[in-house]
Design an enzyme around this catalytic site. Structure first.
Site, PDB file in Angstrom:
ATOM      1  CG  ASN A  47      -1.943  -1.130   1.139  1.00  0.00           C
ATOM      2  OD1 ASN A  47      -2.613  -1.337   0.146  1.00  0.00           O
ATOM      3  ND2 ASN A  47      -1.980  -1.910   2.198  1.00  0.00           N
ATOM      4  CE  LYS A 135       2.304  -6.757  -5.590  1.00  0.00           C
ATOM      5  NZ  LYS A 135       1.656  -5.447  -5.710  1.00  0.00           N
TER       6      LYS A 135
END
Length: 150
Positions: A47, A135
């Site tokens: 993020n 991921k």
């Protein structure tokens, strides 16, 4: 209905995509970087951008030169060292929890044992760590161990 022909076509598409990426960027080779460092960097990158996460990692390493000292530190001190990366309180807890689990499982803070696992076992292990999703696990396995994950 998913046929064998469709599976073959999908595998070819994936292989073609990988070939294009390798032509453009080269074949991925395992980094010289410690896999635990890569894991921590990747958690920090969640993020946010490299412009924020890489300086946060550098500050973390200056504040805590080894992961044992990081585990002993209060969450607030870890969060303060990575504040620039964003979501510092959440990421500090995730990093500490992942390192603690690695130490419990491996007897030390090391991911070297993943090199002796097959791809699926290594992925399953990383996915059991707090704060690690597909991921993050794929990045660590590809760039630290050269395992074929995308």
């Amino acid at each position: 209905m998913h046929s064998v022909l469709q599976d073959g076509m999908e595998k070819k598409k994936v292989a073609d995509c990988i070939a294009l990426l390798e032509k453009e960027y080269g074949t991925p080779r395992p980094d010289e970087e410690d896999p635990v460092d890569l894991l921590v960097k990747t958690i920090l990158s969640q993020n946010t951008s490299d412009a924020n996460s890489l300086p946060a990692f550098a500050r973390l390493k200056r504040a805590f030169p080894d992961y044992e000292s990081l585990l002993r530190a209060p969450d607030e001190a870890v969060a303060e060292s990575i504040r620039r990366g964003g979501l510092a309180e959440i990421k500090a807890k995730r990093i500490k929890a992942a390192l603690k689990k690695i130490k419990e499982d491996q007897g030390e803070i090391s991911l070297a044992s993943l090199a002796g696992m097959n791809n699926e076992q290594a992925m399953e292990y990383l996915l059991r760590l707090p704060g690690v999703g597909p991921k993050t696990a794929s990045i660590v396995l590809l760039f630290a161990f050269g395992m074929p994950f995308l």
